[in-house]
Scaffold this motif. Structure first.
Motif, PDB file in Angstrom:
ATOM      1  N   GLN A   2       0.828  -1.197   0.000  1.00 40.46           N
ATOM      2  CA  GLN A   2       0.000   0.000   0.000  1.00 40.46           C
ATOM      3  C   GLN A   2       0.870   1.259   0.000  1.00 40.46           C
ATOM      4  OE1 GLN A   2      -3.279  -0.018  -0.384  1.00 40.46           O
ATOM      5  NE2 GLN A   2      -3.402   2.192  -0.369  1.00 40.46           N
ATOM      6  N   SER A   5       2.321   1.790  -3.410  1.00 38.78           N
ATOM      7  CA  SER A   5       1.275   2.286  -4.293  1.00 38.78           C
ATOM      8  C   SER A   5       1.096   3.792  -4.132  1.00 38.78           C
ATOM      9  CB  SER A   5      -0.037   1.556  -3.989  1.00 38.78           C
ATOM     10  OG  SER A   5      -1.093   2.096  -4.740  1.00 38.78           O
ATOM     11  N   GLU A   6       1.058   4.257  -2.896  1.00 40.86           N
ATOM     12  CA  GLU A   6       0.902   5.684  -2.637  1.00 40.86           C
ATOM     13  C   GLU A   6       2.152   6.459  -3.041  1.00 40.86           C
ATOM     14  OE1 GLU A   6      -0.152   6.024   1.480  1.00 40.86           O
ATOM     15  OE2 GLU A   6      -2.002   4.875   1.215  1.00 40.86           O
ATOM     16  N   TYR A  12      -3.144   0.308  -6.489  1.00 44.33           N
ATOM     17  CA  TYR A  12      -2.791  -0.941  -5.823  1.00 44.33           C
ATOM     18  C   TYR A  12      -2.944  -2.125  -6.770  1.00 44.33           C
ATOM     19  CZ  TYR A  12      -2.824  -4.720  -2.418  1.00 44.33           C
ATOM     20  OH  TYR A  12      -2.545  -5.872  -1.738  1.00 44.33           O
ATOM     21  N   LYS A  14      -2.833  -2.138 -10.075  1.00 41.14           N
ATOM     22  CA  LYS A  14      -1.804  -2.071 -11.119  1.00 41.14           C
ATOM     23  C   LYS A  14      -0.461  -2.559 -10.579  1.00 41.14           C
ATOM     24  CE  LYS A  14       0.075  -0.668 -15.023  1.00 41.14           C
ATOM     25  NZ  LYS A  14      -0.235  -1.235 -16.322  1.00 41.14           N
ATOM     26  N   LEU A  15      -0.123  -2.136  -9.363  1.00 43.19           N
ATOM     27  CA  LEU A  15       1.122  -2.574  -8.736  1.00 43.19           C
ATOM     28  C   LEU A  15       1.100  -4.078  -8.516  1.00 43.19           C
ATOM     29  CD1 LEU A  15       3.833  -1.690  -7.578  1.00 43.19           C
ATOM     30  CD2 LEU A  15       2.679  -1.270  -5.410  1.00 43.19           C
ATOM     31  N   ARG A  16      -0.018  -4.602  -8.063  1.00 42.23           N
ATOM     32  CA  ARG A  16      -0.154  -6.045  -7.845  1.00 42.23           C
ATOM     33  C   ARG A  16      -0.002  -6.797  -9.164  1.00 42.23           C
ATOM     34  NH1 ARG A  16       1.057  -9.161  -3.827  1.00 42.23           N
ATOM     35  NH2 ARG A  16       0.711 -11.169  -4.713  1.00 42.23           N
TER      36      ARG A  16
END
Length: 53
Positions: A2, A5-6, A12, A14-16
């Motif tokens: 998280q 992501s920030e 979140y 897209k990062l995953r």
């Protein structure tokens, strides 16, 4: 994840997705089943591979 992501202003999900597509990437450090993002290496990856539409 998280926080990453920030920090990178990437959603979140897209990062995953990036992590799931590149599980052995240099910018990921696995802590058991939890991925940890290496900031400098991930910044390089983003600069080289991601583009905004």
């Amino acid at each position: 994840m998280q926080e990453a992501s920030e920090y990178f202003h990437i959603g979140y999900k897209k990062l995953r997705k990036i992590i799931d597509e590149h599980p052995d990437a240099d910018f990921i450090l696995w802590n058991g089943t939890r991925p940890q993002i290496k900031r400098k290496l991930f910044e390089q990856y983003v600069d080289e591979n991601l583009t905004a539409i």
